[in-house]
Structures are given as C-alpha cells and as structure tokens.
Design a protein around this motif. Structure first.
Motif, PDB file in Angstrom:
ATOM      1  N   VAL A 139     -36.568 -10.577  23.109  1.00 19.29           N
ATOM      2  CA  VAL A 139     -35.768  -9.675  22.275  1.00 19.29           C
ATOM      3  C   VAL A 139     -36.668  -8.713  21.514  1.00 19.29           C
ATOM      4  CG1 VAL A 139     -34.221  -9.554  20.288  1.00 19.29           C
ATOM      5  CG2 VAL A 139     -33.816 -11.260  22.073  1.00 19.29           C
ATOM      6  N   GLU A 140     -37.753  -9.227  20.958  1.00 22.53           N
ATOM      7  CA  GLU A 140     -38.672  -8.379  20.197  1.00 22.53           C
ATOM      8  C   GLU A 140     -39.261  -7.276  21.079  1.00 22.53           C
ATOM      9  OE1 GLU A 140     -42.834  -8.712  17.593  1.00 22.53           O
ATOM     10  OE2 GLU A 140     -41.836 -10.532  18.305  1.00 22.53           O
ATOM     11  N   LEU A 141     -39.696  -7.651  22.285  1.00 24.81           N
ATOM     12  CA  LEU A 141     -40.275  -6.669  23.202  1.00 24.81           C
ATOM     13  C   LEU A 141     -39.242  -5.640  23.651  1.00 24.81           C
ATOM     14  CD1 LEU A 141     -42.436  -9.059  25.437  1.00 24.81           C
ATOM     15  CD2 LEU A 141     -43.296  -7.341  23.819  1.00 24.81           C
ATOM     16  N   LEU A 142     -38.024  -6.098  23.925  1.00 22.91           N
ATOM     17  CA  LEU A 142     -36.984  -5.182  24.397  1.00 22.91           C
ATOM     18  C   LEU A 142     -36.591  -4.197  23.309  1.00 22.91           C
ATOM     19  CD1 LEU A 142     -35.022  -4.366  26.650  1.00 22.91           C
ATOM     20  CD2 LEU A 142     -33.369  -6.000  25.695  1.00 22.91           C
ATOM     21  N   VAL A 143     -36.379  -4.668  22.103  1.00 25.35           N
ATOM     22  CA  VAL A 143     -36.002  -3.785  20.999  1.00 25.35           C
ATOM     23  C   VAL A 143     -37.093  -2.754  20.750  1.00 25.35           C
ATOM     24  CG1 VAL A 143     -35.607  -3.687  18.504  1.00 25.35           C
ATOM     25  CG2 VAL A 143     -34.430  -5.403  19.892  1.00 25.35           C
ATOM     26  N   ASP A 144     -38.330  -3.181  20.818  1.00 31.39           N
ATOM     27  CA  ASP A 144     -39.442  -2.250  20.606  1.00 31.39           C
ATOM     28  C   ASP A 144     -39.451  -1.157  21.669  1.00 31.39           C
ATOM     29  OD1 ASP A 144     -42.039  -1.506  19.283  1.00 31.39           O
ATOM     30  OD2 ASP A 144     -42.796  -1.955  21.305  1.00 31.39           O
ATOM     31  N   LYS A 145     -39.233  -1.529  22.918  1.00 32.99           N
ATOM     32  CA  LYS A 145     -39.252  -0.537  23.995  1.00 32.99           C
ATOM     33  C   LYS A 145     -38.075   0.430  23.887  1.00 32.99           C
ATOM     34  CE  LYS A 145     -39.709   0.028  28.982  1.00 32.99           C
ATOM     35  NZ  LYS A 145     -41.017   0.710  28.897  1.00 32.99           N
ATOM     36  N   LEU A 146     -36.880  -0.108  23.654  1.00 28.00           N
ATOM     37  CA  LEU A 146     -35.700   0.745  23.588  1.00 28.00           C
ATOM     38  C   LEU A 146     -35.726   1.669  22.384  1.00 28.00           C
ATOM     39  CD1 LEU A 146     -32.917  -1.812  24.617  1.00 28.00           C
ATOM     40  CD2 LEU A 146     -34.014  -0.077  26.048  1.00 28.00           C
ATOM     41  N   SER A 147     -36.344   1.235  21.307  1.00 27.73           N
ATOM     42  CA  SER A 147     -36.422   2.052  20.098  1.00 27.73           C
ATOM     43  C   SER A 147     -37.246   3.316  20.317  1.00 27.73           C
ATOM     44  CB  SER A 147     -37.035   1.243  18.950  1.00 27.73           C
ATOM     45  OG  SER A 147     -36.231   0.134  18.634  1.00 27.73           O
ATOM     46  N   GLN A 148     -38.060   3.312  21.348  1.00 28.66           N
ATOM     47  CA  GLN A 148     -38.942   4.444  21.592  1.00 28.66           C
ATOM     48  C   GLN A 148     -38.433   5.397  22.669  1.00 28.66           C
ATOM     49  OE1 GLN A 148     -43.256   3.420  21.621  1.00 28.66           O
ATOM     50  NE2 GLN A 148     -42.556   1.309  21.358  1.00 28.66           N
ATOM     51  N   LEU A 149     -37.285   5.096  23.264  1.00 30.56           N
ATOM     52  CA  LEU A 149     -36.770   5.976  24.313  1.00 30.56           C
ATOM     53  C   LEU A 149     -36.291   7.294  23.711  1.00 30.56           C
ATOM     54  CD1 LEU A 149     -34.689   3.542  26.563  1.00 30.56           C
ATOM     55  CD2 LEU A 149     -37.033   4.337  26.896  1.00 30.56           C
ATOM     56  N   PRO A 150     -36.767   8.430  24.216  1.00 27.82           N
ATOM     57  CA  PRO A 150     -36.322   9.722  23.679  1.00 27.82           C
ATOM     58  C   PRO A 150     -34.876  10.014  24.063  1.00 27.82           C
ATOM     59  CG  PRO A 150     -37.813  10.044  25.526  1.00 27.82           C
ATOM     60  CD  PRO A 150     -37.809   8.578  25.238  1.00 27.82           C
ATOM     61  N   TYR A 151     -34.143  10.584  23.132  1.00 28.35           N
ATOM     62  CA  TYR A 151     -32.736  10.863  23.370  1.00 28.35           C
ATOM     63  C   TYR A 151     -32.408  12.276  22.925  1.00 28.35           C
ATOM     64  CZ  TYR A 151     -32.334   9.889  18.354  1.00 28.35           C
ATOM     65  OH  TYR A 151     -32.494   9.904  16.984  1.00 28.35           O
TER      66      TYR A 151
ATOM     67  N   ASN B 155     -33.717  18.811  28.330  1.00 28.39           N
ATOM     68  CA  ASN B 155     -35.136  18.576  28.077  1.00 28.39           C
ATOM     69  C   ASN B 155     -35.592  17.470  29.023  1.00 28.39           C
ATOM     70  OD1 ASN B 155     -37.591  17.380  27.009  1.00 28.39           O
ATOM     71  ND2 ASN B 155     -37.231  18.562  25.151  1.00 28.39           N
ATOM     72  N   PRO B 156     -36.560  17.717  29.901  1.00 27.95           N
ATOM     73  CA  PRO B 156     -36.946  16.718  30.905  1.00 27.95           C
ATOM     74  C   PRO B 156     -37.532  15.433  30.333  1.00 27.95           C
ATOM     75  CG  PRO B 156     -38.472  18.584  30.906  1.00 27.95           C
ATOM     76  CD  PRO B 156     -37.312  18.979  30.041  1.00 27.95           C
ATOM     77  N   GLU B 157     -37.910  15.427  29.034  1.00 23.64           N
ATOM     78  CA  GLU B 157     -38.441  14.210  28.434  1.00 23.64           C
ATOM     79  C   GLU B 157     -37.338  13.222  28.024  1.00 23.64           C
ATOM     80  OE1 GLU B 157     -41.008  15.002  25.176  1.00 23.64           O
ATOM     81  OE2 GLU B 157     -42.224  16.462  26.268  1.00 23.64           O
ATOM     82  N   VAL B 158     -36.130  13.709  27.899  1.00 27.56           N
ATOM     83  CA  VAL B 158     -35.033  12.874  27.425  1.00 27.56           C
ATOM     84  C   VAL B 158     -34.665  11.806  28.460  1.00 27.56           C
ATOM     85  CG1 VAL B 158     -32.522  12.912  27.020  1.00 27.56           C
ATOM     86  CG2 VAL B 158     -34.026  14.460  25.772  1.00 27.56           C
ATOM     87  N   ILE B 159     -34.451  10.593  27.988  1.00 24.57           N
ATOM     88  CA  ILE B 159     -33.983   9.489  28.826  1.00 24.57           C
ATOM     89  C   ILE B 159     -32.527   9.163  28.514  1.00 24.57           C
ATOM     90  CG2 ILE B 159     -34.272   7.034  29.392  1.00 24.57           C
ATOM     91  CD1 ILE B 159     -36.474   8.844  30.488  1.00 24.57           C
ATOM     92  N   ILE B 160     -32.186   9.107  27.226  1.00 25.82           N
ATOM     93  CA  ILE B 160     -30.817   8.793  26.805  1.00 25.82           C
ATOM     94  C   ILE B 160     -30.079  10.089  26.475  1.00 25.82           C
ATOM     95  CG2 ILE B 160     -29.364   7.509  25.195  1.00 25.82           C
ATOM     96  CD1 ILE B 160     -31.079   5.719  26.960  1.00 25.82           C
ATOM     97  N   GLY B 161     -29.141  10.460  27.324  1.00 25.36           N
ATOM     98  CA  GLY B 161     -28.353  11.664  27.115  1.00 25.36           C
ATOM     99  C   GLY B 161     -26.959  11.331  26.634  1.00 25.36           C
TER     100      GLY B 161
ATOM    101  N   ASN C  54     -22.718  13.629  20.875  1.00 27.45           N
ATOM    102  CA  ASN C  54     -22.121  12.851  21.960  1.00 27.45           C
ATOM    103  C   ASN C  54     -23.087  11.837  22.567  1.00 27.45           C
ATOM    104  OD1 ASN C  54     -19.662  14.181  21.718  1.00 27.45           O
ATOM    105  ND2 ASN C  54     -20.242  15.786  23.163  1.00 27.45           N
ATOM    106  N   VAL C  55     -24.217  11.647  21.882  1.00 25.76           N
ATOM    107  CA  VAL C  55     -25.221  10.693  22.342  1.00 25.76           C
ATOM    108  C   VAL C  55     -25.085   9.384  21.572  1.00 25.76           C
ATOM    109  CG1 VAL C  55     -27.701  10.219  22.522  1.00 25.76           C
ATOM    110  CG2 VAL C  55     -26.834  12.531  22.972  1.00 25.76           C
ATOM    111  N   LEU C  56     -25.082   8.262  22.295  1.00 30.23           N
ATOM    112  CA  LEU C  56     -25.189   6.946  21.676  1.00 30.23           C
ATOM    113  C   LEU C  56     -26.549   6.380  22.035  1.00 30.23           C
ATOM    114  CD1 LEU C  56     -21.755   5.167  22.346  1.00 30.23           C
ATOM    115  CD2 LEU C  56     -22.577   6.157  20.215  1.00 30.23           C
ATOM    116  N   THR C  57     -27.341   6.035  21.036  1.00 28.98           N
ATOM    117  CA  THR C  57     -28.651   5.465  21.309  1.00 28.98           C
ATOM    118  C   THR C  57     -28.508   3.974  21.622  1.00 28.98           C
ATOM    119  OG1 THR C  57     -29.083   5.011  18.973  1.00 28.98           O
ATOM    120  CG2 THR C  57     -29.725   7.185  19.809  1.00 28.98           C
ATOM    121  N   PRO C  58     -29.539   3.343  22.205  1.00 22.51           N
ATOM    122  CA  PRO C  58     -29.409   1.965  22.690  1.00 22.51           C
ATOM    123  C   PRO C  58     -28.961   0.948  21.644  1.00 22.51           C
ATOM    124  CG  PRO C  58     -31.345   2.978  23.639  1.00 22.51           C
ATOM    125  CD  PRO C  58     -30.820   3.949  22.620  1.00 22.51           C
TER     126      PRO C  58
END
Length: 495
Positions: A314-326, A331-337, A371-375
C-alpha cells in the motif's frame, strides 16, 4: 500530488467527418435531432452531428446486404490488398488519429498511441483471414462419399462499440468482419463517433473498399430504439459495452435468432501472493488500474494482497500514484486525464462515498480538478462491500487483505464478472496453477490485467460476455460453416 498541468494547444478537429457514411456517401442524418461531440477535458464543442434515424438504419442495412454478396465473392488477394492499403493509410496518418483520440476521448498520448498500435495489430492479423477460409475435406464412413466443409461469411454484421477505446474496439470487429467477406453497419458511441467510426470509414474509403461494405451511423439508442439490433438483415451483432446494456442487446438479438458476440464489464482481481516482487507488482497495479483513468473493461478493480506484505504494498502504491501527472491530455506528459462525462464522474464519487459509509478507509483521497479525478486508493475493503462488487470504471482501486492462497482464490472468484485477472508470484509454476483456477476468460501471471493481443482469444466468463475476439476465434465469430457431401458412387440404401 504534482500540480495540475495546463496547456493551451488546440488539436485539429475532424469537422469534415461529422456525417453519416452510407453506401460510400457522406451525408447528414435524416433525424431532426442534433448532438454535440465535446472535448471531455474542457467541454468545448468539437463538432455537431445530425443524428441518424431509423430510416437511416434501414438504408444502411439494405445497402450492406446488396454490397455483401459481391464483396464475399471478391478474390482473396483483393481483400488483403484493401486491408494492407488501409494499414498504410493509418501509418501515414497515425499522428492525426492519436490527436483526435486525445481530444475526443480524453486519452493520454500514451494511451492513444497504445490504441493505434493495437489497431494495426488486429489489422495485420485480419489480413491473413482471407487465406484461412479455404475449404477442407473430411472422411466419411459411407462408401463413395466425399465431405467438403466450406467456411462462408455470415452475411451482414451489426457492430456497436463503446467510448473508452473507440478506435480499437470498433476496428477489432470491423476489420475481421470485412476480411471474412461480410458487410458491416457500425454504430460507434456518440461521444467518440469520429475516432470510433468516421475516421475508420474514411480510412477504408481511401483504401478502395467497395461502396456499401462498410457503413457508419452516428446516433444513439434514444433516437433509433432497438432497430439496429432487431432489423431483419444482420445475422451477427457484435457488442462491446456494459453488462446491463449487453443483457438487453443479447435479449433482443436472441428474440430475433441472431448470433451475438458480447464483450461486457469486468471486476478484475489482481492477486499479490506473499512471495511476489512488490515493486514490480506495484508498477503493474498502477498501469493496470489507472491507464485511461481506469475506464477500461479490463482495468484492475480489486487488489488482493497477502496480509504479510499488505502495508508495504500500500505504501509503495500510494507513493507511485501520488506522482502521476494529471490534467489536460493534450500535454504528452499527462497520464491521468478527464473522465468521459459528468455522469461517470458522479458515479465514481458516489461509489467512494458509499464505501466510506460501509467502513472502508481511503488512504489516497484523490480530488476532482475540473473533469479530472486523480487516483483513489481504498483499504480495509471487504469483498462484500458495494465498491468491491461493482465495476468501478474509473481511477480507483480497492485493496482487500487475505491470509491464505485458498482464501485469495475464493475472493477472486466471488464476483458476477469474469473478464480478466492477474497474479503475482516468484514461483511461476504456482502462478500458472493458480491462474487456471481463476474463473475468468484471461489471467496474466506477473503482469497486470489490461492485455489484448491480436492472436490471443479475448473474452470473458460469467456476466462478462459471450464469445471471443482475435485470431482464429474472431474467424469463428464472423463466419459460418457449410457441409457439402458428394456421393461419387451409388449408395446402397436399406430400403
């Protein structure tokens, strides 16, 4: 979380393709209803469409029937040539198709690129189909009898595709159907009708596909009712979408004795055994749960983690998802649209609200930005909670703890769905044995749940659908078999 990325780039709009395509002609629908197709990120109008009516449905099917007989008899070399030319056209215009997917469906550059490559893959597989329809001869116990088995096109195929992977989930049925000698009437989701329909029609028009073999209708069920399914001409209905909608399609098709291929919803388990490589499992979970904001039938819904490794995972997953660009997917860097529409946003927020009321812990709250929901990550989830038994179809995952592999398997199978699944373990033999016991159409060992390969059978069990796509299985879905026997010498009858 990282700050929201803002861009002002405006991609090209396919405004010249906002029409119906019937018998090789681009024309306005005959309905009195107009509809906007919008960019789901900012709700800006991309184009306006006059919807197709029931009369247009009838014209498209009649046109397809007239074109199909000639197309079915077209030499296989010509069928292959058309598909290869269509592939070349797509390759040459790949950037423009990707650009349209970003604007119309809210796809990230990564997701749109994956989608286009998937289309090229299924086209490359389908171009082999004309050469895989040769008749075969089988033996007979009757003296002097020859048995010949002929594979024939089913006839006219009606195809209904969803909004999430509009280009691929349309082409996945369209190109195999065409390759096997059928004619097609296609209804893409109205929200993504350009990338899911009009662009496909244009590609095949430029490739020289004869008029009437592919027809595309931009409309919705409110306008045409069940006419698309119950029309007497189509012999096969191919549908990809939600399970409730699939039930209705299957019911109407069954009443009219039509064959159906149904690829429906999923509630896909991702099982982390206690000997798994946690860092790699986290990487897989992030991709499989949050590609295209989780708006994929194969997306991870439930993550089942052994109690011994739960906290670290859980700790590793939360850390990774918290860093996903939205933010803006242009913008080609965006992962969460963005989510596709407000209705879907509210459905996710409502599920999370209910989960909290049922005692679930939200360890990554996520937030709404436009209209974006982050993880969103939920823990202390029981398998009988609402969110664990629902196809989420958004950027949220539920984490469920287990104590034994037997319990993990029971939890994984405790759902009405059975589309995709995955299991992580350092023991590959054990992983394969575990995978065989999961009641789903597809299971991936040491990978995530979102996989689709052109030569592998794609489809689900239980309420996740009927039939299989891709490879030889698609060949079966869109063709029918005819047995012709030839008595080469006088048969002796018992009377």
């Amino acid at each position: 979380m990282k700050g929201m990325i803002k861009v002002t780039t405006i991609a090209k709009v396919f405004g010249d393709l906002n029409k119906q395509f019937i018998n090789g002609v681009w024309k306005e629908g005959s309905s009195r209803t107009r509809a906007d197709i919008v960019d789901p990120y900012d709700n800006s109008v991309l184009t306006e469409v006059v919807l197709a009516s029931k009369e247009d449905v009838d014209e498209a099917y009649r046109t397809a029937k007239e074109a199909q007989e000639k197309w079915s008899g077209t030499p296989k070399e010509e069928k292959v040539r058309v598909i290869e030319k269509a592939m070349n056209i797509l390759e040459e215009n790949k950037a423009e198709v990707i650009d349209n997917l970003i604007r119309e469906s809210g796809s990230s550059t990564l997701k749109a690129t994956i989608e286009v490559q998937a289309v090229l893959g299924i086209m490359n597989e389908a171009k082999t189909f004309p050469n895989r329809m040769e008749p075969v001869k089988i033996s007979s116990p009757i003296p002097g009898k020859e048995n010949h088995i002929f594979r024939k096109a089913a006839g006219v195929v009606g195809i209904i595709a969803p909004f999430n992977f509009p280009f691929h989930l349309s082409m996945r049925s369209i190109v195999p159907a065409i390759a096997t000698g059928n004619a097609v009437v296609h209804k893409p989701d109205l929200q993504t009708a350009i990338s899911g329909g009009a662009i496909i029609a244009k590609i095949f028009e430029l490739a020289g596909l004869p008029k009437g073999v592919l027809n595309v209708l931009i409309t919705n069920s409110a306008e045409i009712g069940n006419s698309f399914i119950e029309h007497p001409i189509p012999r096969v209905i191919s549908f990809t979408g939600s399970t409730p909608a699939g039930r209705k399609v299957g019911s109407v098709a069954g009443e009219n004795l039509k064959r159906v291929s149904l690829e429906l919803g999923g509630n896909n388990p991702f099982i982390v055994l206690k000997d798994a490589d946690l860092k790699q499992a986290v990487n897989a979970a992030a991709f499989g749960g949050f590609l295209h904001q989780g708006q994929i039938c194969m997306s991870i819904n439930r993550i089942l983690v052994h109690r011994n490794v739960h906290d670290e995972f859980v700790e590793l997953l939360v850390d990774k998802l918290s860093q996903l660009p939205y933010g803006d997917p242009k913008n080609p860097e965006v992962i969460i649209g963005p989510m596709i529409n407000e209705k879907h946003i509210q459905e996710i927020l409502s599920l999370v609200k209910t989960a909290k009321e049922e005692g679930v812990t939200v360890v990554l709250e996520g937030k709404r930005v436009g209209n974006v929901l982050t993880p969103i990550v939920l823990t202390n989830v029981r398998n009988d909670t609402t969110i664990a038994q629902t196809e989420i179809f958004g950027p949220a995952v539920s984490i469920i703890t287990y104590d034994s592999e037997e319990e993990a398997l029971k939890l994984a199978n405790d759902t009405e769905f059975g589309l995709s699944s995955a299991v992580f373990t350092s023991n590959l033999k054990k992983g394969i044995e575990f995978a065989q016991k999961i009641d789903s159409g597809m299971t991936h060992v040491n990978d995530q749940t979102v996989n689709d390969e052109p030569e592998a059978p794609f489809g689900g069990e239980k309420n996740s659908g009927l039939g299989r796509y891709n490879g030889e299985w698609a060949l079966e879905e869109f063709t029918t078999m005819k047995w012709i026997s030839v008595q080469t010498e006088d048969r002796q009858y018992p009377f």
